[in-house]
Every structure is written in C-alpha cells, then in structure tokens.
Design a protein around this motif. Structure first.
Motif, PDB file in Angstrom:
ATOM      1  N   ASP A   1       0.705  -1.283   0.008  1.00 54.96           N
ATOM      2  CA  ASP A   1      -0.129  -0.009  -0.131  1.00 54.96           C
ATOM      3  C   ASP A   1       0.746   1.172  -0.139  1.00 54.96           C
ATOM      4  O   ASP A   1       0.445   2.267   0.393  1.00 54.96           O
ATOM      5  CB  ASP A   1      -1.004  -0.046   1.099  1.00 54.96           C
ATOM      6  CG  ASP A   1      -1.790  -1.140   1.084  1.00 54.96           C
ATOM      7  OD1 ASP A   1      -2.404  -1.498  -0.135  1.00 54.96           O
ATOM      8  OD2 ASP A   1      -2.215  -1.717   2.344  1.00 54.96           O
ATOM      9  N   HIS A   2       2.080   1.363  -0.449  1.00 55.51           N
ATOM     10  CA  HIS A   2       2.867   2.296  -0.623  1.00 55.51           C
ATOM     11  C   HIS A   2       3.356   2.507  -2.274  1.00 55.51           C
ATOM     12  O   HIS A   2       3.537   1.441  -3.052  1.00 55.51           O
ATOM     13  CB  HIS A   2       3.939   2.171   0.107  1.00 55.51           C
ATOM     14  CG  HIS A   2       3.853   2.585   1.611  1.00 55.51           C
ATOM     15  ND1 HIS A   2       2.990   1.613   2.399  1.00 55.51           N
ATOM     16  CD2 HIS A   2       3.958   3.804   2.390  1.00 55.51           C
ATOM     17  CE1 HIS A   2       3.081   2.507   3.726  1.00 55.51           C
ATOM     18  NE2 HIS A   2       3.611   3.604   3.430  1.00 55.51           N
TER      19      HIS A   2
ATOM     20  N   VAL B   1      10.622   4.907  -1.232  1.00 58.50           N
ATOM     21  CA  VAL B   1       8.912   5.181  -1.246  1.00 58.50           C
ATOM     22  C   VAL B   1       8.527   6.403  -1.262  1.00 58.50           C
ATOM     23  O   VAL B   1       9.041   7.289  -0.619  1.00 58.50           O
ATOM     24  CB  VAL B   1       8.799   4.557   0.437  1.00 58.50           C
ATOM     25  CG1 VAL B   1       7.638   4.722   0.776  1.00 58.50           C
ATOM     26  CG2 VAL B   1       9.485   3.168   0.636  1.00 58.50           C
ATOM     27  N   LEU B   2       7.535   6.808  -1.958  1.00 58.01           N
ATOM     28  CA  LEU B   2       6.989   8.045  -2.592  1.00 58.01           C
ATOM     29  C   LEU B   2       6.158   8.402  -1.469  1.00 58.01           C
ATOM     30  O   LEU B   2       6.158   9.544  -0.727  1.00 58.01           O
ATOM     31  CB  LEU B   2       6.494   8.055  -3.843  1.00 58.01           C
ATOM     32  CG  LEU B   2       6.007   9.491  -4.260  1.00 58.01           C
ATOM     33  CD1 LEU B   2       7.183  10.349  -4.491  1.00 58.01           C
ATOM     34  CD2 LEU B   2       5.218   9.276  -5.645  1.00 58.01           C
ATOM     35  N   MET B   3       5.074   7.623  -1.169  1.00 60.81           N
ATOM     36  CA  MET B   3       4.028   7.877  -0.351  1.00 60.81           C
ATOM     37  C   MET B   3       3.028   6.795  -0.181  1.00 60.81           C
ATOM     38  O   MET B   3       2.969   5.826  -0.918  1.00 60.81           O
ATOM     39  CB  MET B   3       3.439   8.911  -0.922  1.00 60.81           C
ATOM     40  CG  MET B   3       2.687   9.046  -2.070  1.00 60.81           C
ATOM     41  SD  MET B   3       2.086  10.523  -3.121  1.00 60.81           S
ATOM     42  CE  MET B   3       0.764  10.909  -2.190  1.00 60.81           C
ATOM     43  N   PRO B   4       2.064   6.736   0.799  1.00 62.89           N
ATOM     44  CA  PRO B   4       1.162   5.748   1.101  1.00 62.89           C
ATOM     45  C   PRO B   4       0.073   5.942  -0.091  1.00 62.89           C
ATOM     46  O   PRO B   4      -0.308   7.045  -0.640  1.00 62.89           O
ATOM     47  CB  PRO B   4       0.481   6.003   2.299  1.00 62.89           C
ATOM     48  CG  PRO B   4       1.462   6.797   3.146  1.00 62.89           C
ATOM     49  CD  PRO B   4       2.130   7.602   1.872  1.00 62.89           C
TER      50      PRO B   4
ATOM     51  N   ILE C   1      11.268  17.101 -11.681  1.00 56.35           N
ATOM     52  CA  ILE C   1      10.387  17.686 -10.570  1.00 56.35           C
ATOM     53  C   ILE C   1      10.820  16.956  -9.382  1.00 56.35           C
ATOM     54  O   ILE C   1      10.669  15.726  -9.661  1.00 56.35           O
ATOM     55  CB  ILE C   1       9.212  17.818 -11.201  1.00 56.35           C
ATOM     56  CG1 ILE C   1       9.060  18.797 -12.306  1.00 56.35           C
ATOM     57  CG2 ILE C   1       8.098  18.014  -9.915  1.00 56.35           C
ATOM     58  CD1 ILE C   1       7.586  19.076 -12.848  1.00 56.35           C
ATOM     59  N   LYS C   2      10.940  17.504  -8.300  1.00 57.22           N
ATOM     60  CA  LYS C   2      11.339  16.871  -7.100  1.00 57.22           C
ATOM     61  C   LYS C   2      10.112  16.128  -6.386  1.00 57.22           C
ATOM     62  O   LYS C   2       8.838  16.356  -6.745  1.00 57.22           O
ATOM     63  CB  LYS C   2      11.831  17.699  -6.245  1.00 57.22           C
ATOM     64  CG  LYS C   2      13.151  18.409  -6.659  1.00 57.22           C
ATOM     65  CD  LYS C   2      13.784  19.492  -5.645  1.00 57.22           C
ATOM     66  CE  LYS C   2      14.999  20.063  -6.081  1.00 57.22           C
ATOM     67  NZ  LYS C   2      15.526  21.156  -5.166  1.00 57.22           N
ATOM     68  N   ASN C   3      10.429  15.033  -5.621  1.00 56.91           N
ATOM     69  CA  ASN C   3       9.457  14.263  -4.978  1.00 56.91           C
ATOM     70  C   ASN C   3       8.509  14.896  -4.296  1.00 56.91           C
ATOM     71  O   ASN C   3       7.151  14.711  -4.086  1.00 56.91           O
ATOM     72  CB  ASN C   3      10.256  12.937  -4.138  1.00 56.91           C
ATOM     73  CG  ASN C   3      10.659  12.031  -5.099  1.00 56.91           C
ATOM     74  OD1 ASN C   3      10.512  12.022  -6.259  1.00 56.91           O
ATOM     75  ND2 ASN C   3      11.115  10.827  -4.296  1.00 56.91           N
ATOM     76  N   ASP C   4       8.870  16.120  -3.451  1.00 58.69           N
ATOM     77  CA  ASP C   4       7.988  16.777  -2.482  1.00 58.69           C
ATOM     78  C   ASP C   4       6.733  17.401  -3.240  1.00 58.69           C
ATOM     79  O   ASP C   4       5.714  17.136  -2.940  1.00 58.69           O
ATOM     80  CB  ASP C   4       8.590  17.825  -1.639  1.00 58.69           C
ATOM     81  CG  ASP C   4       9.356  18.725  -2.408  1.00 58.69           C
ATOM     82  OD1 ASP C   4       9.843  18.593  -3.503  1.00 58.69           O
ATOM     83  OD2 ASP C   4       9.827  19.882  -1.758  1.00 58.69           O
ATOM     84  N   ILE C   5       7.066  17.863  -4.295  1.00 60.94           N
ATOM     85  CA  ILE C   5       6.042  18.215  -5.298  1.00 60.94           C
ATOM     86  C   ILE C   5       5.192  17.258  -5.665  1.00 60.94           C
ATOM     87  O   ILE C   5       3.910  17.580  -5.924  1.00 60.94           O
ATOM     88  CB  ILE C   5       6.768  19.345  -6.566  1.00 60.94           C
ATOM     89  CG1 ILE C   5       7.607  20.441  -6.011  1.00 60.94           C
ATOM     90  CG2 ILE C   5       5.820  19.558  -7.467  1.00 60.94           C
ATOM     91  CD1 ILE C   5       6.796  21.674  -5.349  1.00 60.94           C
TER      92      ILE C   5
END
Length: 455
Positions: free
Chosen positions: A260-261, A272-275, A302-306
């Motif tokens: 689930d990620h 790991v980017l996000m759930p 483009i960066k992961n936080d964006i």
C-alpha cells in the motif's frame, strides 16, 4: 520541416484545430486555403476573414485539390475522398500537431491512451503549476497545439493530450517524454474495425524518439509491453520507465505498489514515495494515472515533494466521475468522458453501491457484452439513450432486472430518479460518442448536469 514559403497549403476541416493550424501557417508566411464539407461556424469565418485566409464551406471545390500539401483536422477521417486525393497523388498529408511541431522549440510531454489521457494531462498541468515550471497545456484537451506554439513562449514545456487521429498523420512530431497509458478497443469505426490498426496509430507517439528521450508505459498492458520489446529489439528505444499497480517491477525501472505504498525505482534503486491512501483520486485506474504522472514529473526533473503534493491534492477533471449532486440520498455522477467500453468498466469498478446506469450515444463498434459481469454485480437498471439503443438492448437487456430507454437526457435522469433508492448512484457513463445528440462529450455532460439540477 517543409519550407512553407510560396506554398499553397490546403487545410481540411475548419474546427478548432483546423483554424489554429491555418493561423499558424499564415503567421509564418504560408499561403493557406481552408475547406470544409459542412458549414463553418460564424466565429471561425470571422477569424479567417480577419486574417485574410480564404475559405469554402458545404463541400470541396477543385481549388481544395490544388494544394502542395494538406493539413487534416482530427475529425476528418483518412478515408475522406479529399484526403485520399492527396495521398494517392503522393502529396503530404499532415495533422495539426505535426504542423505545430515544425514551429516549436520547447520540450514536449505527450500523453496518449484509450483511457485516462485527459486526466493525466490535467494532472501534469497541476504538477507543473505546483512546481512553478513554465508550461502550456494543449492538444486534444480543448486548446490546439498550434495556438500554444503561436504564443512564442520560450523555455515553456508543452504538455499535450494526443489522440490516435492526431498521430495518424505525423512525420517529425517528437516528444521529449511520451506516456502510453493503455490501448483498448476504441474508434474502431475509423480503423476498418481493426484493433491492430488503432493500436499502431497510438504507438506512433514513439516513432521519432531516441535514447535521449523518455517513454513511460503501462507494464500491465500486454500490447504496450510487446511494442516496448519491439523497440528494444530494434535498438532504438528511448529511456524506459514502467508503471504497474498489479506487480512489482523486478527488471524494469519505474513506479509500482508494495504494501500500500507507491515505490519509485530509478537507476535500479528504490525509494518510497507515499502511501496509496494519500492519493486523492480513488480507483485503481486513477492510481495508474497517478503513477504515470509521477514518472513524467521525475523524467522532467521535478522533485518528489512536489509530486507528493500533486498526487494528494489533484481532484480530477470535469465529466470524469464527477459528483454532480446528491438528491434524497441518491448520488448523480457525470462520467460523460467515458466514450468507450473500457472507460465504463473502470467507472463501474469504482463503485460499491447499487447503480442505475445511463448508456448510449453513437456506437463506435462496441461489444457491450464485455461489461456484462460488472453490470450483473452492480447495476440493477440500464437506461439506454441515443442511436446505440437497439445494440445495447440486444446485448444487455437480459443482464439486468430493469431495462429502460429514453429519448432525451431529461427523460433518462427522471427515470433514474424513479429507479434509484437512497444510498444508490445514478451514473452517466455512455460508452459511446456524443455526436448523435450533442456537440461533444462536454455538451452531453452539461445537459446531464442541468437535468440533475432540475430535480
């Protein structure tokens, strides 16, 4: 690029993209003549007149056959006699996106697929906006690529939704990043009812890409995987990034789901980017769309936080599983953008409540029986509209407890209100084009919304 100076160029079709191509060619010194088999809308006539572009309507005269080459609008089939005249004479026939690419120096991110391309293109636009990256969003999305190019904005990424019709007549069109989302039967009436011809048109998006470019592709689509393998065998493949929500990527780089990620795998290293629960749009198909968007963003540095912010805030597009209103506990959902069987399948897959389904419009060679299992499980009433009513009745009447027909969208919505109970949903997901009753899918969706708001 063809030198257009002192050329006589015939633009076939005077809809949005035809006007845009004619204007761009005129701006760059081409001699342009616009011809349309039907009536040209007054605002288009005015625009052509102001720019000094001659035109004809309600049929093609001999002048329409005298071009050095032709530019064809997406709505004009290749089989049209005037298009065939140019092809048989060995003269060039080019699509509007091909013409626009001749005058474009900016990087192109191009999205195609049978389903999801509008959602992904809007999602890219949302991501680029969050990243403060200069960009223009155009193509099959309502703003012609030629109009974007006319703005002459340097250092601006071009985010394009591309249809198979637009790819039919390319020569040099060259995306920096291409996205192949899926290929399922659609528009077969324009491809001799031959799925392989339709798929071949979609695959042309990679035709001019090299090892300096990127191809983002659906790892779960066997036909797309086969195309990617053929590129590899010819040693002409762009850099490849796959996406899958069904399996982990072992050999390939890209994006997939584990526990689930969302996992990004780049240069054989995982992060790991996000759930998945944080992706705002629901449904497996939208998770796939989000994975494709994330990879296009990473390919464009483009960066992961964006990317995380984009995936968790994007709310979708109008006419695609759009919640219109809840009336007496019944939800009304506008999915007018679902113009093929696979899109309706995905829509049905998104619901876990009993459904009343409004289907129909102009048939495109659909096999409605492919929806039978989903319909048996979730739909108690089908309301058929448009020219496709007899085909839908023939293939699906025995599948549901209640089968109704309606002459208008108003009538369909009123029947839906009678059939649906509190806690249920009335879903417009037509599986057909809209041109029997409406100008386009947006017009159809807006009429549905008007009817719902009258309840």
């Amino acid at each position: 690029m063809i030198d257009i100076q002192k050329k006589h160029i015939v633009v076939i079709g005077a809809a949005r993209s035809g006007l845009a191509a004619a204007s761009l060619l005129k701006q760059n010194g081409g001699g342009v003549f616009v011809t349309d088999s039907g009536e040209i809308k007054p605002p288009v006539k005015e625009a052509l007149t102001v720019q000094g572009i001659p035109f004809e309507e309600n049929g093609h005269t001999e002048q329409a056959q005298q071009g050095d080459f032709a530019v064809v609008s997406p709505g004009v089939p290749t089989e049209a006699p005037l298009v065939q005249h140019y092809l048989n004479a060995g003269q060039g026939v080019f699509s509007e996106i091909e013409i626009a690419s001749w005058f474009n120096d900016n990087p192109i991110v191009a999205v195609t697929g049978s389903n999801g391309k509008t959602t992904v293109t809007h999602w890219l636009d949302h991501t680029w906006t969050l990243a403060n990256r200069p960009h223009q969003t155009a193509g099959n999305i309502g703003f012609a690529f030629s109009d974007a190019v006319k703005k002459k904005e340097s250092h601006s990424d071009m985010l394009l939704e591309i249809s198979s019709f637009q790819l039919d007549h390319i020569r040099d069109f060259h995306p920096r990043v291409s996205l192949l989302l899926n290929v399922t039967p659609d528009h077969l009436d324009r491809y001799d009812n031959d799925f392989s011809k339709y798929a071949a048109a979609k695959f042309r998006i990679t035709e001019n890409q090299s090892s300096k470019d990127w191809l983002i592709y659906n790892y779960d689509d066997p036909l797309i995987k086969q195309h990617v393998e053929s590129l590899n065998q010819q040693n002409i493949a762009p850099q490849l990034l796959a996406f899958s929500n069904n399996k982990e990527l072992v050999e390939a780089d890209g994006a997939f789901v584990r526990d689930d990620h969302i996992i990004l795998k780049l240069n054989k290293e995982e992060e790991v980017l996000m759930p998945t629960r944080d992706v705002k749009l629901s449904g497996k198909h939208n998770l796939n769309n989000g994975l494709a968007t994330a990879l296009a963003a990473r390919a464009s540095e483009i960066k992961n936080d964006i990317i995380r912010e984009s995936l968790s805030t994007f709310e979708g597009v109008e006419h695609r599983l759009e919640h219109v209103r809840t009336v007496k506990g019944v939800k009304y959902v506008n999915d007018s953008k679902a113009t093929n069987i696979n899109a309706v399948w995905y829509a049905l897959d998104s619901f876990n409540v009993p459904l009343t389904l409004i289907l129909g419009g102009r048939d495109k060679g659909n096999d409605y029986s492919k929806l039978a299992d989903q319909i048996r499980e979730k739909v108690h009433t089908i309301i058929a509209i448009g020219e496709a009513k007899p085909l839908i009745e023939e293939q699906l009447k025995s599948v549901v407890p209640h089968f109704k027909t309606a002459a208008t969208m108003n009538e369909a919505v009123r029947i839906g209100k009678q059939q649906a109970k509190r806690g249920e949903t009335v879903l417009l997901s037509p599986a057909c084009s809209s041109f029997d009753m409406y100008d386009n899918y947006k017009h159809r969706g807006n009429e549905f919304k008007k009817a719902v708001n009258r309840l």
